[in-house]
Design an enzyme around this catalytic site. Structure first.
Site, mmCIF file in Angstrom:
data_model
loop_
_atom_site.group_PDB
_atom_site.id
_atom_site.type_symbol
_atom_site.label_atom_id
_atom_site.label_comp_id
_atom_site.label_asym_id
_atom_site.label_seq_id
_atom_site.Cartn_x
_atom_site.Cartn_y
_atom_site.Cartn_z
ATOM 1 N N HIS A 9 0.854 -1.194 0.000
ATOM 2 C CA HIS A 9 0.000 0.000 0.000
ATOM 3 C C HIS A 9 0.887 1.240 0.000
ATOM 4 O O HIS A 9 1.906 1.283 0.695
ATOM 5 C CB HIS A 9 -0.898 0.002 1.227
ATOM 6 C CG HIS A 9 -1.927 1.086 1.233
ATOM 7 N ND1 HIS A 9 -1.621 2.401 1.541
ATOM 8 C CD2 HIS A 9 -3.259 1.069 0.948
ATOM 9 C CE1 HIS A 9 -2.712 3.138 1.459
ATOM 10 N NE2 HIS A 9 -3.721 2.357 1.092
ATOM 11 N N CYS B 105 -3.537 2.514 -4.665
ATOM 12 C CA CYS B 105 -4.513 3.370 -3.983
ATOM 13 C C CYS B 105 -4.445 4.757 -4.612
ATOM 14 O O CYS B 105 -3.516 5.526 -4.332
ATOM 15 C CB CYS B 105 -4.220 3.428 -2.489
ATOM 16 S SG CYS B 105 -5.370 4.502 -1.587
ATOM 17 N N HIS C 114 -7.578 0.449 -4.609
ATOM 18 C CA HIS C 114 -8.388 1.352 -3.792
ATOM 19 C C HIS C 114 -8.696 2.548 -4.671
ATOM 20 O O HIS C 114 -7.773 3.213 -5.146
ATOM 21 C CB HIS C 114 -7.618 1.863 -2.576
ATOM 22 C CG HIS C 114 -7.283 0.818 -1.561
ATOM 23 N ND1 HIS C 114 -6.608 1.127 -0.395
ATOM 24 C CD2 HIS C 114 -7.528 -0.517 -1.518
ATOM 25 C CE1 HIS C 114 -6.449 0.018 0.320
ATOM 26 N NE2 HIS C 114 -7.000 -0.982 -0.341
ATOM 27 N N ASP D 21 -12.570 3.390 -1.324
ATOM 28 C CA ASP D 21 -11.820 3.664 -0.108
ATOM 29 C C ASP D 21 -12.669 4.533 0.803
ATOM 30 O O ASP D 21 -13.894 4.569 0.677
ATOM 31 C CB ASP D 21 -10.489 4.316 -0.462
ATOM 32 C CG ASP D 21 -9.408 4.027 0.562
ATOM 33 O OD1 ASP D 21 -9.695 3.352 1.559
ATOM 34 O OD2 ASP D 21 -8.273 4.475 0.366
ATOM 35 N N HIS D 22 -12.045 5.240 1.697
ATOM 36 C CA HIS D 22 -12.768 6.002 2.721
ATOM 37 C C HIS D 22 -13.969 6.738 2.138
ATOM 38 O O HIS D 22 -13.838 7.474 1.167
ATOM 39 C CB HIS D 22 -11.834 7.027 3.371
ATOM 40 C CG HIS D 22 -10.569 6.425 3.886
ATOM 41 N ND1 HIS D 22 -9.371 7.097 3.902
ATOM 42 C CD2 HIS D 22 -10.312 5.197 4.420
ATOM 43 C CE1 HIS D 22 -8.430 6.334 4.419
ATOM 44 N NE2 HIS D 22 -8.970 5.165 4.732
ATOM 45 N N TYR E 110 -14.931 4.508 7.393
ATOM 46 C CA TYR E 110 -15.535 3.231 7.030
ATOM 47 C C TYR E 110 -16.972 3.072 7.506
ATOM 48 O O TYR E 110 -17.401 1.972 7.864
ATOM 49 C CB TYR E 110 -14.645 2.085 7.529
ATOM 50 C CG TYR E 110 -13.364 2.023 6.738
ATOM 51 C CD1 TYR E 110 -13.326 1.419 5.488
ATOM 52 C CD2 TYR E 110 -12.204 2.628 7.208
ATOM 53 C CE1 TYR E 110 -12.160 1.391 4.754
ATOM 54 C CE2 TYR E 110 -11.038 2.612 6.475
ATOM 55 C CZ TYR E 110 -11.020 1.988 5.246
ATOM 56 O OH TYR E 110 -9.864 1.977 4.500
#
Length: 402
Positions: A234, A272, A299, A352-353, A371
């Site tokens: 990541h 990501c 991501h 993602d978030h 999340y």
């Protein structure tokens, strides 16, 4: 759709249960054995028990996020040899149990960092925010890291001091907790813990950290390849030096360097787009194209910047990432793999978030910032719609097969 659409799940205590995840349209679950301390072996029994919970809910466990790398490994001291051997055993066990994509990171001391977990957007929803002034206030005046002032301009230090002076004790504590105590499987971190961890890196250079990553990969990647797994790293988040520490996976040069460390299909990347977009000089689409054959996990999100080095996490199709061109490149890569007959041609992807929005705003604060359910479901729906549009426009024939 081409991608394996997935949702992150933090285990049985997650505020978003598996039954909700299935309703989002996701087929896969991205998760980890957070109850096992860093460095200990993941046994087949534990893996299979966890996997069964997911499968009983009508989903598949398609990505491990993460199999943590112990700090001893990152500094190559202490019990690092034991922890590497444990990591190999865990990799073999995951391969035997059919969980093949293994995410990890090599960020020293702290993983992702944000300074405001409840940044209010104009529409009333909340996003995660990184503010340079706030972080400077934390590390100069709260953590009191030696030499921290030298990492900032005098103007930023002055702003940080004014900000710190304006804060109450409870606000300072909230800033501290939001920065250092958000990591599953690593809760209860104190300022003294952070100071102790930083001390281990006092003489470490970027070259030292790269050498330690290279050594780690030389040990574990052959095991992953043998087990039929792919290790995916990541990106650093944010992708810049933090706390005076080197960060070594932040831009395209770092990507090329990582892939050259072990020229193996088992040495891959968790791409990501949100983390990489924390640097305004990163061209996200070109970065993906440069490493596409070795991307094992996606991501997808974006960030929005200002002129002072601050950013917040934008809606998934907004911000500085050209999500249309990125999705187009992702589809092209998967179709290329499919034409080659690769069994792993579908890349697992998760939104993602997400923003905290609607009635999630009225619920107790999420134990895992970013999340909550509704914001991520919105992001997943947007990304699925974008993927469908790309395929309809450029590859309509493939839709008949899906």
């Amino acid at each position: 759709m081409l991608m394996q659409e997935s949702f992150r799940w933090y285990g049985p205590n997650d505020q978003v249960p598996l039954s909700y995840i299935r309703q989002t349209g996701a087929k896969g679950v991205v998760s980890s054995l957070h109850h096992i301390p860093y460095g200990e072996v993941w046994t087949e029994e534990e893996i299979l028990s966890y996997k069964k919970k997911i499968e009983d809910a009508g989903l598949i466990w398609n990505v491990v996020e993460s199999l943590p790398v112990h700090e001893d490994i990152k500094v190559r001291s202490g019990k690092y040899l034991e922890y590497i051997e444990n990591y190999k055993i865990s990799l073999r066990n995951l391969g035997k149990c059919g969980v093949k994509v293994i995410t990890y990171n090599f960020m020293p001391v702290l993983d992702w960092i944000r300074t405001d977990l409840h940044y209010k957007l104009p529409d009333g929803s909340e996003a995660l925010f990184y503010n340079q002034k706030q972080f400077a206030a934390f590390e100069i005046f709260i953590l009191q890291r030696e030499g921290a002032e030298a990492d900032y301009t005098p103007e930023t230090v002055a702003k940080a001091k004014a900000y710190y002076d304006s804060m109450s004790e409870s606000e300072r504590d909230a800033l501290t907790r939001g920065i250092i105590d958000n990591f599953p499987g690593f809760k209860g971190v104190t300022l003294e813990d952070v100071r102790s961890m930083l001390a281990r890196y006092k003489t470490m250079t970027r070259e030292d950290l790269e050498a330690n990553l290279r050594y780690f990969l030389s040990e574990v990647v052959p095991v992953a390849e043998e087990a039929g797994c792919i290790m995916v790293i990541h990106p650093d988040d944010p992708p810049r030096s933090i706390l005076g520490l080197p960060r070594i996976f932040s831009n395209i040069d770092d990507v090329r360097n990582l892939l050259a460390m072990q020229d193996s299909p088992a040495n891959g990347i968790c791409f990501c787009s949100g983390s990489f977009s924390g640097r305004r000089d990163n061209n996200i689409v070109e970065m993906f194209k440069a490493c596409a054959p070795r991307v094992g996990f996606l991501h997808m999100r974006s960030t929005q910047h200002d002129d002072e080095g601050n950013f917040f996490e934008a809606n998934h199709l907004e911000g500085c990432v050209d999500m249309f061109e990125l999705m187009k490149a992702v589809c092209e890569e998967q179709l290329r793999r499919k034409a080659e007959g690769r069994a792993d041609w579908q890349i697992p992807m998760r939104p993602d978030h997400g923003h905290v929005m609607m009635d999630d705003l009225e619920k107790p604060a999420c134990a895992n910032p970013g999340y909550t359910a509704i914001g991520r479901m919105k992001g997943l729906a947007e990304l699925r719609g974008l993927e469908f549009g790309v395929l309809k426009a450029y590859h309509p024939e493939i839709l008949k097969e899906l």
